[in-house]
Design an enzyme around this catalytic site. Sequence first.
Site, PDB file in Angstrom:
ATOM      1  N   MET A 195       0.826  -1.199   0.000  1.00  0.00           N
ATOM      2  CA  MET A 195       0.000   0.000   0.000  1.00  0.00           C
ATOM      3  C   MET A 195       0.867   1.260   0.000  1.00  0.00           C
ATOM      4  O   MET A 195       0.648   2.187  -0.783  1.00  0.00           O
ATOM      5  CB  MET A 195      -0.938  -0.002   1.203  1.00  0.00           C
ATOM      6  CG  MET A 195      -1.992  -1.087   1.185  1.00  0.00           C
ATOM      7  SD  MET A 195      -3.069  -1.014  -0.272  1.00  0.00           S
ATOM      8  CE  MET A 195      -3.896   0.555  -0.026  1.00  0.00           C
ATOM      9  N   ASP A 245      10.077   3.837   6.455  1.00  0.00           N
ATOM     10  CA  ASP A 245       9.786   2.562   7.103  1.00  0.00           C
ATOM     11  C   ASP A 245      10.947   2.266   8.042  1.00  0.00           C
ATOM     12  O   ASP A 245      12.102   2.596   7.727  1.00  0.00           O
ATOM     13  CB  ASP A 245       9.634   1.444   6.067  1.00  0.00           C
ATOM     14  CG  ASP A 245       8.927   0.217   6.621  1.00  0.00           C
ATOM     15  OD1 ASP A 245       7.827  -0.111   6.138  1.00  0.00           O
ATOM     16  OD2 ASP A 245       9.478  -0.421   7.549  1.00  0.00           O
ATOM     17  N   LYS A 272      -0.654   2.929  15.014  1.00  0.00           N
ATOM     18  CA  LYS A 272      -0.986   4.145  14.274  1.00  0.00           C
ATOM     19  C   LYS A 272      -0.971   5.366  15.189  1.00  0.00           C
ATOM     20  O   LYS A 272      -0.461   6.436  14.823  1.00  0.00           O
ATOM     21  CB  LYS A 272      -2.348   3.987  13.591  1.00  0.00           C
ATOM     22  CG  LYS A 272      -2.354   2.980  12.439  1.00  0.00           C
ATOM     23  CD  LYS A 272      -3.766   2.835  11.854  1.00  0.00           C
ATOM     24  CE  LYS A 272      -3.827   1.757  10.781  1.00  0.00           C
ATOM     25  NZ  LYS A 272      -3.117   2.137   9.556  1.00  0.00           N
ATOM     26  N   SER A 290      -8.522   1.273   7.009  1.00  0.00           N
ATOM     27  CA  SER A 290      -9.760   0.845   6.362  1.00  0.00           C
ATOM     28  C   SER A 290     -10.891   0.670   7.358  1.00  0.00           C
ATOM     29  O   SER A 290     -11.996   0.317   6.968  1.00  0.00           O
ATOM     30  CB  SER A 290      -9.526  -0.479   5.612  1.00  0.00           C
ATOM     31  OG  SER A 290      -9.002  -1.457   6.493  1.00  0.00           O
ATOM     32  N   HIS A 335      -8.420   6.404   2.544  1.00  0.00           N
ATOM     33  CA  HIS A 335      -8.398   4.952   2.372  1.00  0.00           C
ATOM     34  C   HIS A 335      -8.303   4.598   0.885  1.00  0.00           C
ATOM     35  O   HIS A 335      -9.269   4.727   0.135  1.00  0.00           O
ATOM     36  CB  HIS A 335      -9.662   4.342   2.994  1.00  0.00           C
ATOM     37  CG  HIS A 335      -9.764   2.869   2.834  1.00  0.00           C
ATOM     38  ND1 HIS A 335     -10.979   2.213   2.786  1.00  0.00           N
ATOM     39  CD2 HIS A 335      -8.808   1.903   2.705  1.00  0.00           C
ATOM     40  CE1 HIS A 335     -10.759   0.919   2.639  1.00  0.00           C
ATOM     41  NE2 HIS A 335      -9.457   0.716   2.580  1.00  0.00           N
ATOM     42  N   ASN A 342      -6.550  -1.572  -2.873  1.00  0.00           N
ATOM     43  CA  ASN A 342      -5.329  -2.335  -3.176  1.00  0.00           C
ATOM     44  C   ASN A 342      -5.434  -3.055  -4.523  1.00  0.00           C
ATOM     45  O   ASN A 342      -6.416  -3.776  -4.745  1.00  0.00           O
ATOM     46  CB  ASN A 342      -5.097  -3.354  -2.055  1.00  0.00           C
ATOM     47  CG  ASN A 342      -3.745  -4.025  -2.121  1.00  0.00           C
ATOM     48  OD1 ASN A 342      -2.842  -3.555  -2.814  1.00  0.00           O
ATOM     49  ND2 ASN A 342      -3.590  -5.123  -1.418  1.00  0.00           N
ATOM     50  N   GLU A 351     -11.444   6.460  -0.479  1.00  0.00           N
ATOM     51  CA  GLU A 351     -12.503   6.753   0.484  1.00  0.00           C
ATOM     52  C   GLU A 351     -11.951   7.735   1.512  1.00  0.00           C
ATOM     53  O   GLU A 351     -11.052   7.397   2.281  1.00  0.00           O
ATOM     54  CB  GLU A 351     -12.932   5.447   1.143  1.00  0.00           C
ATOM     55  CG  GLU A 351     -14.058   5.563   2.140  1.00  0.00           C
ATOM     56  CD  GLU A 351     -14.443   4.192   2.693  1.00  0.00           C
ATOM     57  OE1 GLU A 351     -15.637   3.959   2.901  1.00  0.00           O
ATOM     58  OE2 GLU A 351     -13.535   3.358   2.931  1.00  0.00           O
ATOM     59  N   ASN A 397     -15.852  -1.080   3.730  1.00  0.00           N
ATOM     60  CA  ASN A 397     -15.767  -2.305   4.526  1.00  0.00           C
ATOM     61  C   ASN A 397     -17.035  -2.595   5.311  1.00  0.00           C
ATOM     62  O   ASN A 397     -17.266  -3.744   5.697  1.00  0.00           O
ATOM     63  CB  ASN A 397     -14.553  -2.250   5.450  1.00  0.00           C
ATOM     64  CG  ASN A 397     -13.288  -2.613   4.705  1.00  0.00           C
ATOM     65  OD1 ASN A 397     -13.270  -3.558   3.924  1.00  0.00           O
ATOM     66  ND2 ASN A 397     -12.234  -1.846   4.912  1.00  0.00           N
TER      67      ASN A 397
END
Length: 246
Positions: free
Chosen positions: A17, A36, A100, A122, A143, A146, A155, A193
Amino acid sequence: MASAWVRVVGVVGGGQMGSGIAQLAATAQLDVILADVDQQALQRGMRNITSSLSKFVKKQVLSQEEADATVARVRATTSLSDMRDVNVVIECVSENEALKKRIFGELDEILQPKAILASNTSSISITRLAAATQRPKQVIGMHFMNPPPIMKLVEIVRGMATDDNVFATVKCLAERFNKVVICSRDYPGFIVNRVLMPMINEAFFALLEGVGTPQDIDTAFPEAMGRDSVIMLASTPKRRDTIMDI
């Protein structure tokens, strides 16, 4: 253009992602900092970007020169402190609320006062993520589907405190990425979702009851409802873990 002031985008998380979103931002002529904690993850992410762009070159969507320039706009780092001058950060780590929140808290102390914090979550409440910062008005959900370079939908999720100008900026940014934008209120599962997960649950019940094999159930949806309707019971453990987190 509401997002005209956005020149540099930060992406936290070098997985599929994160690297895909970094590719989108770089393709849109923005400078990108991809972060990262895992150097190997960053290397894989950069390889993913190069590989993905090569497919667009083969399809003659991009020239090789444009692909090379896109890769050159992405800078990889293992330090969040390198995000200090970015305008918008898009967080793309695992679907883990505590993780997060920790990242948002760290970024809140690093970023410039005007910078926007967006999460690719999500399902996790944007309002709760915003509470981990001193800038709740500048926190929003973004959002992506994928894989981000292919799937058209983004979204956008407004938290209780999300500022109208922040929403306008992020919506415009998604449109600069050539995405179709929908807006959800901050409810569990948002729109995508909330609708998708009950269908996936029923697919698991069908498997549990012996109605069909994983392969047959996975095949049924794209063939009956369109190629983009995928359940993937016969998927990777990591994807199944993500579904369970949602």
